[in-house]
Design an enzyme around this catalytic site. Sequence first.
Site, PDB file in Angstrom:
ATOM      1  N   LYS A 160     -13.685   8.945  16.632  1.00  0.00           N
ATOM      2  CA  LYS A 160     -13.476   8.953  18.084  1.00  0.00           C
ATOM      3  C   LYS A 160     -12.155   9.620  18.480  1.00  0.00           C
ATOM      4  O   LYS A 160     -11.279   9.859  17.641  1.00  0.00           O
ATOM      5  CB  LYS A 160     -13.525   7.507  18.594  1.00  0.00           C
ATOM      6  CG  LYS A 160     -14.907   6.838  18.410  1.00  0.00           C
ATOM      7  CD  LYS A 160     -14.938   5.447  19.048  1.00  0.00           C
ATOM      8  CE  LYS A 160     -16.304   4.797  18.902  1.00  0.00           C
ATOM      9  NZ  LYS A 160     -16.366   3.470  19.584  1.00  0.00           N
TER      10      LYS A 160
ATOM     11  N   TYR B 133     -24.561   7.018  24.734  1.00  0.00           N
ATOM     12  CA  TYR B 133     -24.366   5.564  24.816  1.00  0.00           C
ATOM     13  C   TYR B 133     -25.245   4.939  25.904  1.00  0.00           C
ATOM     14  O   TYR B 133     -24.879   3.907  26.467  1.00  0.00           O
ATOM     15  CB  TYR B 133     -22.893   5.252  25.094  1.00  0.00           C
ATOM     16  CG  TYR B 133     -22.005   5.188  23.858  1.00  0.00           C
ATOM     17  CD1 TYR B 133     -22.232   4.259  22.838  1.00  0.00           C
ATOM     18  CD2 TYR B 133     -20.907   6.036  23.716  1.00  0.00           C
ATOM     19  CE1 TYR B 133     -21.412   4.181  21.725  1.00  0.00           C
ATOM     20  CE2 TYR B 133     -20.069   5.967  22.595  1.00  0.00           C
ATOM     21  CZ  TYR B 133     -20.339   5.020  21.608  1.00  0.00           C
ATOM     22  OH  TYR B 133     -19.518   4.940  20.503  1.00  0.00           O
TER      23      TYR B 133
ATOM     24  N   THR C 130     -15.987  -4.497  15.559  1.00  0.00           N
ATOM     25  CA  THR C 130     -15.720  -3.706  16.768  1.00  0.00           C
ATOM     26  C   THR C 130     -14.302  -3.927  17.283  1.00  0.00           C
ATOM     27  O   THR C 130     -13.607  -2.970  17.637  1.00  0.00           O
ATOM     28  CB  THR C 130     -16.736  -4.095  17.871  1.00  0.00           C
ATOM     29  OG1 THR C 130     -18.058  -4.027  17.329  1.00  0.00           O
ATOM     30  CG2 THR C 130     -16.618  -3.185  19.073  1.00  0.00           C
TER      31      THR C 130
ATOM     32  N   ASN D  97     -11.430   2.269  19.257  1.00  0.00           N
ATOM     33  CA  ASN D  97     -11.589   1.681  17.925  1.00  0.00           C
ATOM     34  C   ASN D  97     -11.978   2.685  16.845  1.00  0.00           C
ATOM     35  O   ASN D  97     -12.607   2.329  15.850  1.00  0.00           O
ATOM     36  CB  ASN D  97     -12.529   0.472  17.985  1.00  0.00           C
ATOM     37  CG  ASN D  97     -13.930   0.834  18.442  1.00  0.00           C
ATOM     38  OD1 ASN D  97     -14.221   1.992  18.717  1.00  0.00           O
ATOM     39  ND2 ASN D  97     -14.802  -0.154  18.508  1.00  0.00           N
TER      40      ASN D  97
ATOM     41  N   HIS E  72     -17.469   5.261  15.365  1.00  0.00           N
ATOM     42  CA  HIS E  72     -18.785   4.746  15.731  1.00  0.00           C
ATOM     43  C   HIS E  72     -19.684   4.871  14.516  1.00  0.00           C
ATOM     44  O   HIS E  72     -19.574   5.833  13.763  1.00  0.00           O
ATOM     45  CB  HIS E  72     -19.398   5.577  16.875  1.00  0.00           C
ATOM     46  CG  HIS E  72     -20.890   5.382  17.008  1.00  0.00           C
ATOM     47  ND1 HIS E  72     -21.432   4.341  17.714  1.00  0.00           N
ATOM     48  CD2 HIS E  72     -21.938   6.057  16.455  1.00  0.00           C
ATOM     49  CE1 HIS E  72     -22.769   4.408  17.610  1.00  0.00           C
ATOM     50  NE2 HIS E  72     -23.093   5.429  16.851  1.00  0.00           N
TER      51      HIS E  72
ATOM     52  N   GLU F 283     -29.798   9.185  16.674  1.00  0.00           N
ATOM     53  CA  GLU F 283     -28.426   9.661  16.870  1.00  0.00           C
ATOM     54  C   GLU F 283     -28.141  10.904  16.030  1.00  0.00           C
ATOM     55  O   GLU F 283     -27.430  11.814  16.477  1.00  0.00           O
ATOM     56  CB  GLU F 283     -27.434   8.534  16.542  1.00  0.00           C
ATOM     57  CG  GLU F 283     -27.469   7.416  17.577  1.00  0.00           C
ATOM     58  CD  GLU F 283     -26.541   6.252  17.267  1.00  0.00           C
ATOM     59  OE1 GLU F 283     -26.524   5.296  18.056  1.00  0.00           O
ATOM     60  OE2 GLU F 283     -25.810   6.305  16.249  1.00  0.00           O
TER      61      GLU F 283
END
Length: 138
Positions: free
Chosen positions: A9, A49, A91, A112, A115, A126
Amino acid sequence: IERTLSIIKPDATARNLTGRINAKFEEAGLRIVAQKRIHLTKDQAGEFYAVHRERPFFDELTGFMASGPVVVQVLEGEGAIAKNREVMGATNPAEAAPGTIRAEFAQSVGENSVHGSDAAETAAAEIAYFFAGTEIVG
Ligand code: GTP
Ligand code: MG
């Protein structure tokens, strides 16, 4: 052999952590069989998402995912989906087990660092969202 979709991320790419995160995957026996660095639009992040559309943090989540480059990748290995989630940690980094990516690198429940797909069906969808079959080399 199983495959899962991983995303490094924006908080992690901003801090130059791509290599250290990839080392965690490889040390766990996960093989990086596809990888590219992209900058999502907020609309693309929202499409990715979509299951979280009704959650109160959806706007914050999609804004964050579009705030900088991400590295999308396909990880391959025995039980890759569960193994990846184990290496990622919980998470919320405050609850992540020592040695996991989120325990070491994540900044908050939102920022965080990674993913990972959560089931076989979501992994397939995905992976197909980001990669053509010819871009995945096992
Ligand atoms: P992913 O692998 O990213 O899907 O994480 P996850 O499966 O561990 O968590 P979940 O699917 O429940 O939530 C998806 C993502 O939404 C999380 O990784 C967080 O980045 C974000 N998120 C979850 N809860 C919160 C929250 O309370 N606030 C904010 N800002 N983001 C959240
Ligand atoms: Mg999830």
